[in-house]
Design a protein around this motif. Structure first.
Motif, PDB file in Angstrom:
ATOM      1  N   PHE A  53       0.832  -1.201   0.000  1.00  0.00           N
ATOM      2  CA  PHE A  53       0.000   0.000   0.000  1.00  0.00           C
ATOM      3  C   PHE A  53       0.869   1.254   0.000  1.00  0.00           C
ATOM      4  O   PHE A  53       0.664   2.167  -0.788  1.00  0.00           O
ATOM      5  N   PHE A  54       1.867   1.299   0.893  1.00  0.00           N
ATOM      6  CA  PHE A  54       2.754   2.463   0.958  1.00  0.00           C
ATOM      7  C   PHE A  54       3.551   2.625  -0.332  1.00  0.00           C
ATOM      8  O   PHE A  54       3.766   3.743  -0.798  1.00  0.00           O
ATOM      9  N   ALA A  55       3.975   1.527  -0.922  1.00  0.00           N
ATOM     10  CA  ALA A  55       4.699   1.594  -2.193  1.00  0.00           C
ATOM     11  C   ALA A  55       3.807   2.170  -3.287  1.00  0.00           C
ATOM     12  O   ALA A  55       4.270   2.960  -4.118  1.00  0.00           O
ATOM     13  N   SER A  56       2.532   1.803  -3.281  1.00  0.00           N
ATOM     14  CA  SER A  56       1.618   2.321  -4.307  1.00  0.00           C
ATOM     15  C   SER A  56       1.414   3.824  -4.146  1.00  0.00           C
ATOM     16  O   SER A  56       1.248   4.539  -5.135  1.00  0.00           O
ATOM     17  N   ILE A  57       1.431   4.305  -2.917  1.00  0.00           N
ATOM     18  CA  ILE A  57       1.297   5.747  -2.681  1.00  0.00           C
ATOM     19  C   ILE A  57       2.540   6.470  -3.170  1.00  0.00           C
ATOM     20  O   ILE A  57       2.457   7.514  -3.815  1.00  0.00           O
ATOM     21  N   ARG A  58       3.714   5.904  -2.876  1.00  0.00           N
ATOM     22  CA  ARG A  58       4.968   6.526  -3.316  1.00  0.00           C
ATOM     23  C   ARG A  58       5.048   6.598  -4.835  1.00  0.00           C
ATOM     24  O   ARG A  58       5.597   7.536  -5.388  1.00  0.00           O
ATOM     25  N   GLU A  59       4.511   5.593  -5.509  1.00  0.00           N
ATOM     26  CA  GLU A  59       4.575   5.535  -6.964  1.00  0.00           C
ATOM     27  C   GLU A  59       3.551   6.456  -7.627  1.00  0.00           C
ATOM     28  O   GLU A  59       3.701   6.783  -8.803  1.00  0.00           O
ATOM     29  N   ALA A  60       2.538   6.842  -6.893  1.00  0.00           N
ATOM     30  CA  ALA A  60       1.494   7.706  -7.463  1.00  0.00           C
ATOM     31  C   ALA A  60       2.099   9.060  -7.811  1.00  0.00           C
ATOM     32  O   ALA A  60       2.943   9.598  -7.100  1.00  0.00           O
TER      33      ALA A  60
END
Length: 93
Positions: A53-60
């Motif tokens: 989840f945190f990785a997906s936020i960073r990639e956004a």
């Protein structure tokens, strides 16, 4: 570690599957599940899903600086509307 709770729809989006598959995955992983006041069931993400989840936020591709500036501008406008006549916003020159 923060607790992240998601609906089956949200978990499905994160995992790239259907909500039914997300539900089965939550049961298979023995994730904590609770019925929320809004009637939706939410599952608490485990460490691996939280990291995803945190990785997906960073990639956004978010313009966080722009969002912060817009919020600050809105706050100033609202503060000026609510301030009594003759008073100035703190820090204003």
């Amino acid at each position: 570690m923060p607790q992240i709770w998601m609906t089956y729809d949200e978990l499905a989006t994160l995992s790239g599957c259907t909500p039914a598959e997300a539900r089965m995955r939550a049961m298979h992983l023995s994730l904590d599940r609770r019925k929320s006041r809004d009637g939706a069931t939410r599952v608490k993400l485990d460490l691996a899903l939280t990291a995803k989840f945190f990785a997906s936020i960073r990639e956004a591709d978010l313009d966080l600086d722009g969002v912060i500036a817009a919020l600050q501008s809105t706050h100033r406008q609202m503060a000026n509307l609510l301030a009594p006549t003759g008073f100035r916003e703190r820090g204003a020159t």
